[in-house]
Design a protein around this motif. Structure first.
Motif, PDB file in Angstrom:
ATOM      1  N   SER A 111     -25.686  16.679   0.940  1.00  0.00           N
ATOM      2  CA  SER A 111     -24.704  17.375   0.025  1.00  0.00           C
ATOM      3  C   SER A 111     -23.784  17.923   1.266  1.00  0.00           C
ATOM      4  CB  SER A 111     -24.774  18.271  -0.948  1.00  0.00           C
ATOM      5  OG  SER A 111     -25.580  19.294  -0.514  1.00  0.00           O
ATOM      6  N   HIS A 112     -24.614  18.856   2.180  1.00  0.00           N
ATOM      7  CA  HIS A 112     -23.801  19.272   3.314  1.00  0.00           C
ATOM      8  C   HIS A 112     -24.174  18.575   4.635  1.00  0.00           C
ATOM      9  CE1 HIS A 112     -23.861  22.200   0.022  1.00  0.00           C
ATOM     10  NE2 HIS A 112     -22.944  23.045   0.614  1.00  0.00           N
ATOM     11  N   ALA A 113     -23.983  17.201   4.589  1.00  0.00           N
ATOM     12  CA  ALA A 113     -24.355  16.497   5.878  1.00  0.00           C
ATOM     13  C   ALA A 113     -23.534  17.090   7.017  1.00  0.00           C
ATOM     14  CB  ALA A 113     -24.088  15.357   5.464  1.00  0.00           C
ATOM     15  N   GLU A 114     -22.274  17.445   6.780  1.00  0.00           N
ATOM     16  CA  GLU A 114     -21.832  17.895   8.097  1.00  0.00           C
ATOM     17  C   GLU A 114     -21.979  19.088   8.661  1.00  0.00           C
ATOM     18  OE1 GLU A 114     -17.045  19.769   8.627  1.00  0.00           O
ATOM     19  OE2 GLU A 114     -17.200  17.902   7.255  1.00  0.00           O
ATOM     20  N   ASP A 115     -22.649  19.956   8.028  1.00  0.00           N
ATOM     21  CA  ASP A 115     -23.317  21.039   8.405  1.00  0.00           C
ATOM     22  C   ASP A 115     -24.916  20.993   8.941  1.00  0.00           C
ATOM     23  OD1 ASP A 115     -21.078  22.859   7.969  1.00  0.00           O
ATOM     24  OD2 ASP A 115     -21.469  22.667   5.831  1.00  0.00           O
TER      25      ASP A 115
ATOM     26  N   VAL B 140     -39.678  21.790   3.787  1.00  0.00           N
ATOM     27  CA  VAL B 140     -38.570  21.229   3.164  1.00  0.00           C
ATOM     28  C   VAL B 140     -37.208  21.901   3.256  1.00  0.00           C
ATOM     29  CG1 VAL B 140     -38.301  20.308   0.570  1.00  0.00           C
ATOM     30  CG2 VAL B 140     -40.596  20.751   1.470  1.00  0.00           C
ATOM     31  N   ALA B 141     -36.381  21.337   3.467  1.00  0.00           N
ATOM     32  CA  ALA B 141     -34.823  21.901   3.463  1.00  0.00           C
ATOM     33  C   ALA B 141     -33.992  21.276   2.653  1.00  0.00           C
ATOM     34  CB  ALA B 141     -34.347  21.687   4.854  1.00  0.00           C
ATOM     35  N   ASP B 142     -33.318  21.860   1.864  1.00  0.00           N
ATOM     36  CA  ASP B 142     -32.382  21.447   0.762  1.00  0.00           C
ATOM     37  C   ASP B 142     -31.068  21.298   1.276  1.00  0.00           C
ATOM     38  OD1 ASP B 142     -31.713  20.370  -1.795  1.00  0.00           O
ATOM     39  OD2 ASP B 142     -31.470  22.487  -2.466  1.00  0.00           O
ATOM     40  N   ASN B 143     -30.103  20.314   0.627  1.00  0.00           N
ATOM     41  CA  ASN B 143     -28.816  20.240   0.722  1.00  0.00           C
ATOM     42  C   ASN B 143     -28.463  19.422   2.102  1.00  0.00           C
ATOM     43  OD1 ASN B 143     -27.934  22.158  -1.466  1.00  0.00           O
ATOM     44  ND2 ASN B 143     -28.789  23.526  -0.195  1.00  0.00           N
ATOM     45  N   VAL B 144     -29.324  18.585   2.427  1.00  0.00           N
ATOM     46  CA  VAL B 144     -28.999  18.171   3.862  1.00  0.00           C
ATOM     47  C   VAL B 144     -28.301  16.663   3.821  1.00  0.00           C
ATOM     48  CG1 VAL B 144     -31.245  18.962   5.008  1.00  0.00           C
ATOM     49  CG2 VAL B 144     -31.316  16.414   3.911  1.00  0.00           C
TER      50      VAL B 144
ATOM     51  N   GLU C 247     -40.766  30.858   0.736  1.00  0.00           N
ATOM     52  CA  GLU C 247     -39.355  30.449   0.372  1.00  0.00           C
ATOM     53  C   GLU C 247     -38.371  31.217   1.337  1.00  0.00           C
ATOM     54  OE1 GLU C 247     -37.345  29.374  -3.861  1.00  0.00           O
ATOM     55  OE2 GLU C 247     -38.269  31.450  -3.734  1.00  0.00           O
ATOM     56  N   ILE C 248     -37.391  30.615   1.743  1.00  0.00           N
ATOM     57  CA  ILE C 248     -36.507  31.157   2.467  1.00  0.00           C
ATOM     58  C   ILE C 248     -34.772  31.010   1.763  1.00  0.00           C
ATOM     59  CG2 ILE C 248     -35.166  31.699   4.641  1.00  0.00           C
ATOM     60  CD1 ILE C 248     -37.504  30.705   5.954  1.00  0.00           C
TER      61      ILE C 248
ATOM     62  N   VAL D 286     -43.126  25.550   3.636  1.00  0.00           N
ATOM     63  CA  VAL D 286     -41.969  26.339   3.728  1.00  0.00           C
ATOM     64  C   VAL D 286     -40.832  25.694   3.391  1.00  0.00           C
ATOM     65  CG1 VAL D 286     -40.250  27.500   5.546  1.00  0.00           C
ATOM     66  CG2 VAL D 286     -42.763  27.183   5.989  1.00  0.00           C
ATOM     67  N   PHE D 287     -40.098  26.399   2.343  1.00  0.00           N
ATOM     68  CA  PHE D 287     -38.879  25.802   1.696  1.00  0.00           C
ATOM     69  C   PHE D 287     -37.689  26.576   2.005  1.00  0.00           C
ATOM     70  CE2 PHE D 287     -36.260  25.533  -2.424  1.00  0.00           C
ATOM     71  CZ  PHE D 287     -35.629  24.511  -2.118  1.00  0.00           C
ATOM     72  N   ILE D 288     -36.669  25.978   2.723  1.00  0.00           N
ATOM     73  CA  ILE D 288     -35.508  26.355   3.270  1.00  0.00           C
ATOM     74  C   ILE D 288     -34.257  26.138   2.396  1.00  0.00           C
ATOM     75  CG2 ILE D 288     -33.939  26.812   5.316  1.00  0.00           C
ATOM     76  CD1 ILE D 288     -36.242  25.650   7.003  1.00  0.00           C
ATOM     77  N   ASP D 289     -33.654  27.041   1.676  1.00  0.00           N
ATOM     78  CA  ASP D 289     -32.412  26.896   1.104  1.00  0.00           C
ATOM     79  C   ASP D 289     -31.637  28.106   1.165  1.00  0.00           C
ATOM     80  OD1 ASP D 289     -30.892  26.062  -0.804  1.00  0.00           O
ATOM     81  OD2 ASP D 289     -31.814  26.528  -2.610  1.00  0.00           O
ATOM     82  N   ALA D 290     -31.046  28.341   2.460  1.00  0.00           N
ATOM     83  CA  ALA D 290     -30.144  29.361   2.587  1.00  0.00           C
ATOM     84  C   ALA D 290     -28.958  28.984   3.164  1.00  0.00           C
ATOM     85  CB  ALA D 290     -31.045  30.327   3.707  1.00  0.00           C
ATOM     86  N   GLU D 291     -28.240  29.948   3.741  1.00  0.00           N
ATOM     87  CA  GLU D 291     -26.939  29.440   4.374  1.00  0.00           C
ATOM     88  C   GLU D 291     -27.237  28.629   5.364  1.00  0.00           C
ATOM     89  OE1 GLU D 291     -23.935  30.604   3.221  1.00  0.00           O
ATOM     90  OE2 GLU D 291     -25.239  32.157   1.954  1.00  0.00           O
ATOM     91  N   LYS D 292     -26.423  27.462   5.268  1.00  0.00           N
ATOM     92  CA  LYS D 292     -26.546  26.272   6.096  1.00  0.00           C
ATOM     93  C   LYS D 292     -26.376  26.460   7.509  1.00  0.00           C
ATOM     94  CE  LYS D 292     -26.627  24.630   1.946  1.00  0.00           C
ATOM     95  NZ  LYS D 292     -26.659  25.820   1.456  1.00  0.00           N
ATOM     96  N   GLU D 293     -25.535  27.265   8.208  1.00  0.00           N
ATOM     97  CA  GLU D 293     -25.403  27.888   9.417  1.00  0.00           C
ATOM     98  C   GLU D 293     -26.646  28.377  10.061  1.00  0.00           C
ATOM     99  OE1 GLU D 293     -23.104  31.014   7.316  1.00  0.00           O
ATOM    100  OE2 GLU D 293     -23.216  28.701   7.161  1.00  0.00           O
ATOM    101  N   ASP D 294     -27.508  28.662   8.983  1.00  0.00           N
ATOM    102  CA  ASP D 294     -28.750  29.543   9.640  1.00  0.00           C
ATOM    103  C   ASP D 294     -30.157  28.614   9.537  1.00  0.00           C
ATOM    104  OD1 ASP D 294     -27.309  31.866   9.631  1.00  0.00           O
ATOM    105  OD2 ASP D 294     -27.778  32.842   7.587  1.00  0.00           O
ATOM    106  N   TYR D 295     -29.862  27.565   9.069  1.00  0.00           N
ATOM    107  CA  TYR D 295     -31.113  26.557   8.988  1.00  0.00           C
ATOM    108  C   TYR D 295     -31.965  26.558  10.094  1.00  0.00           C
ATOM    109  CZ  TYR D 295     -30.791  24.648   4.255  1.00  0.00           C
ATOM    110  OH  TYR D 295     -30.708  24.603   2.734  1.00  0.00           O
ATOM    111  N   GLU D 296     -31.284  26.079  11.271  1.00  0.00           N
ATOM    112  CA  GLU D 296     -31.959  25.992  12.738  1.00  0.00           C
ATOM    113  C   GLU D 296     -32.734  27.298  13.111  1.00  0.00           C
ATOM    114  OE1 GLU D 296     -33.632  23.607  15.444  1.00  0.00           O
ATOM    115  OE2 GLU D 296     -31.913  22.711  13.951  1.00  0.00           O
ATOM    116  N   ARG D 297     -32.040  28.342  12.989  1.00  0.00           N
ATOM    117  CA  ARG D 297     -32.599  29.807  13.315  1.00  0.00           C
ATOM    118  C   ARG D 297     -33.858  29.904  12.583  1.00  0.00           C
ATOM    119  NH1 ARG D 297     -28.279  33.984  13.154  1.00  0.00           N
ATOM    120  NH2 ARG D 297     -30.032  35.193  14.172  1.00  0.00           N
TER     121      ARG D 297
END
Length: 199
Positions: free
Chosen positions: A159-163, A153-157, A56-57, A126-137
């Motif tokens: 609600s934060h579609a722009e990012d 599994v990545a959350d907020n995709v 979990e990140i 792997v569950f990713i729920d961190a700062e949106k600008e960091d998801y790719e890295r």
């Protein structure tokens, strides 16, 4: 079925999150927990698996960790949670202990970009729920910690579609993955690893 200890802690954390959002507490100070139905979804993903190892990140105060740990304890496994904020780490430890899940959840405190390269484990989820600008890295760092059959599994995709539109598009274009956007709550990108990283 969740036991009373787990249910009580989850209910308290849900109330805390709702109160902080209604009071417009600064984003950095809030728990920023997943929605309750997303928590149940995570529980459903991991609970049927045997010896399920979860990374979990972005553990925050432990709300999603508790859902995940409550799931993996059925057939064995554990959750390794990464969180950088010292205050949230303290709350994470307190909440996980109160839920009686210390045996199934472990916290790594510190910067995920520093911690991930040092982790030698292989994970099933792997569950990713961190700062949106960091998801790719973060995805790239965690990609080497999984084998075919694993699930990201990545959350907020939604609600934060722009990012995060680029994150979802990259996963869906990767021939080594099968990825789909699930419009549950704030939106989840589910990416199944089909093969080792293709060069």
């Amino acid at each position: 079925m969740l036991d009373d200890r787990v249910s009580a802690v989850l209910a308290r954390l849900e109330a805390e999150d709702a109160r902080e959002r209604s009071e417009a507490v600064a984003r950095e100070a809030r728990s920023r927990a997943v929605a309750p139905t997303t928590g149940r979804f995570l529980f459903a993903l991991v609970s049927p698996q045997t010896d399920c190892e979860v990374l979990e990140i972005g553990g925050s105060r432990g709300y999603s960790t508790i859902w995940l740990a409550a799931g993996v304890r059925y057939f064995g496994g554990r959750v390794l949670s990464l969180e950088a904020d010292p205050a949230k780490c303290e709350a994470w430890r307190r909440n996980v202990a109160e839920a009686g899940l210390e045996e199934w959840a472990e916290l790594v405190e510190g910067d995920a970009f520093e911690a991930l390269p040092e982790i030698q484990d292989v994970f099933d989820v792997v569950f990713i729920d961190a700062e949106k600008e960091d998801y790719e890295r973060l995805f790239e760092l965690a990609r080497d910690k999984v084998e075919p059959g694993a699930l990201f599994v990545a959350d907020n995709v939604v609600s934060h579609a722009e990012d995060l539109a680029a994150y979802s598009a990259a996963r869906q274009a990767d021939p080594a993955l099968e990825s789909v956007t699930v419009p549950l709550d704030r939106g989840l990108e589910l990416s199944v690893v089909l093969a080792e990283r293709l060069q």
